[in-house]
Design an enzyme around this catalytic site. Structure first.
Site, PDB file in Angstrom:
ATOM      1  N   THR A 226      43.817 -32.070  -8.628  1.00  0.00           N
ATOM      2  CA  THR A 226      45.107 -31.472  -8.303  1.00  0.00           C
ATOM      3  C   THR A 226      45.014 -29.966  -8.517  1.00  0.00           C
ATOM      4  O   THR A 226      45.777 -29.380  -9.264  1.00  0.00           O
ATOM      5  CB  THR A 226      46.240 -32.068  -9.161  1.00  0.00           C
ATOM      6  OG1 THR A 226      45.934 -31.864 -10.545  1.00  0.00           O
ATOM      7  CG2 THR A 226      46.418 -33.540  -8.905  1.00  0.00           C
ATOM      8  N   GLY A 227      44.001 -29.337  -7.852  1.00  0.00           N
ATOM      9  CA  GLY A 227      43.914 -27.885  -7.822  1.00  0.00           C
ATOM     10  C   GLY A 227      45.230 -27.408  -7.249  1.00  0.00           C
ATOM     11  O   GLY A 227      45.538 -27.716  -6.108  1.00  0.00           O
ATOM     12  N   THR A 228      46.020 -26.686  -7.977  1.00  0.00           N
ATOM     13  CA  THR A 228      47.450 -26.756  -7.757  1.00  0.00           C
ATOM     14  C   THR A 228      48.172 -25.526  -8.259  1.00  0.00           C
ATOM     15  O   THR A 228      47.557 -24.606  -8.787  1.00  0.00           O
ATOM     16  CB  THR A 228      47.978 -28.000  -8.510  1.00  0.00           C
ATOM     17  OG1 THR A 228      49.346 -28.155  -8.271  1.00  0.00           O
ATOM     18  CG2 THR A 228      47.799 -27.836 -10.010  1.00  0.00           C
ATOM     19  N   THR A 229      49.482 -25.544  -8.130  1.00  0.00           N
ATOM     20  CA  THR A 229      50.348 -24.575  -8.796  1.00  0.00           C
ATOM     21  C   THR A 229      51.492 -25.338  -9.453  1.00  0.00           C
ATOM     22  O   THR A 229      52.204 -26.078  -8.778  1.00  0.00           O
ATOM     23  CB  THR A 229      50.923 -23.545  -7.807  1.00  0.00           C
ATOM     24  OG1 THR A 229      49.857 -22.954  -7.056  1.00  0.00           O
ATOM     25  CG2 THR A 229      51.669 -22.453  -8.559  1.00  0.00           C
TER      26      THR A 229
ATOM     27  N   ASP B  80      53.611 -27.760  -6.380  1.00  0.00           N
ATOM     28  CA  ASP B  80      53.270 -28.046  -4.996  1.00  0.00           C
ATOM     29  C   ASP B  80      52.856 -29.509  -4.906  1.00  0.00           C
ATOM     30  O   ASP B  80      53.001 -30.261  -5.873  1.00  0.00           O
ATOM     31  CB  ASP B  80      52.148 -27.118  -4.524  1.00  0.00           C
ATOM     32  CG  ASP B  80      50.798 -27.520  -5.108  1.00  0.00           C
ATOM     33  OD1 ASP B  80      50.705 -27.652  -6.344  1.00  0.00           O
ATOM     34  OD2 ASP B  80      49.842 -27.724  -4.338  1.00  0.00           O
TER      35      ASP B  80
END
Length: 238
Positions: free
Chosen positions: A32-35, A50
């Site tokens: 979950t490379g994410t913000t 996101d």
């Protein structure tokens, strides 16, 4: 075709042969490379994230829910390995449920954050998990805790995390102010997430928001045409 093939680093895999033609996402874990983001306001907290989940350069899920309920008034935002963060969140939910039954009262947000901290620190060599814990309890009201990779825990007025957070530190530092209302925090969070999604290749999809107060949890989803627009490329034509 070349764009679909994995770029192999020297010494990591053969440069030629069948193994060199394997797409990178077949050998990567789901991430979950994410913000993610949470903001405290008078009377509660707002969380946002996101919805993109990736496996290498492959988008495995466009509508992931990264806002995970831990208890009635406590949620966490997950970033890092999807498998690791789901496992940690499930374990904390289980332990916190028993804790609440033993005390016969709702758990504290600090207790939930401490459980995350203990687990992330104990297994810091094996886990890739960055967690933001936010919620409301009768003792302290709205609270936000950040547990980054490694197992440190710190309480903050607001917290951001994930790969997209590096693009919005300046924006959130310049925009946040004490005493913001719930609606202002919702707009602040949506704007920050939209800015990160514009620049970070691992963030995208829809924006999920949650506001937690004594009265309960209010959730909403911002779809593509509802996400705030800032860059010229995404602004509607005149």
């Amino acid at each position: 075709m070349a764009a679909a093939l994995a770029v192999r680093r020297a010494g990591s895999a053969p440069a030629f042969g069948p193994e060199a033609l394997t797409p990178d996402w077949e050998n990567r874990e789901v991430s979950t490379g994410t913000t993610i983001m949470a903001v405290q306001f008078n009377g509660g907290v707002v969380l946002g994230a996101d919805s993109r989940t990736t496996t290498g350069s492959y988008i495995a899920n466009r509508v992931t829910d990264k806002l995970t309920p831990i208890h009635d008034h406590i949620f966490c935002c997950r970033s890092g390995s999807a498998a690791d963060t789901q496992a940690v969140a499930d374990a904390v939910t289980y332990q916190l449920g028993f804790h609440s039954i033993e005390l016969n009262e709702p758990p504290l947000v600090h207790t939930a954050a401490s459980l995350f901290k203990e687990m992330c620190y104990r297994y810091r060599e094996d886990l890739m998990a960055g967690i933001i814990i936010a919620g409301w309890d009768p003792q302290e009201g709205g609270q936000v805790y950040s547990v980054p990779m490694g197992g440190m825990m710190v309480r903050q007025s607001f917290a951001i995390g994930g790969s997209g957070s590096s693009y919005i530190y300046g924006y959130v530092d310049a925009t946040y102010r004490e005493g913001m209302t719930k609606d202002e925090c919702l707009q602040f969070t949506a704007n920050a997430l939209a800015l990160a999604m514009e620049r970070d290749g691992s963030s995208g999809g829809v924006i999920r928001l949650a506001a937690i107060q004594e009265s309960g949890v209010e959730r909403q989803v911002l779809l593509g045409d509802q996400i705030p627009k800032f860059t010229i490329a995404t602004l509607p034509p005149p």
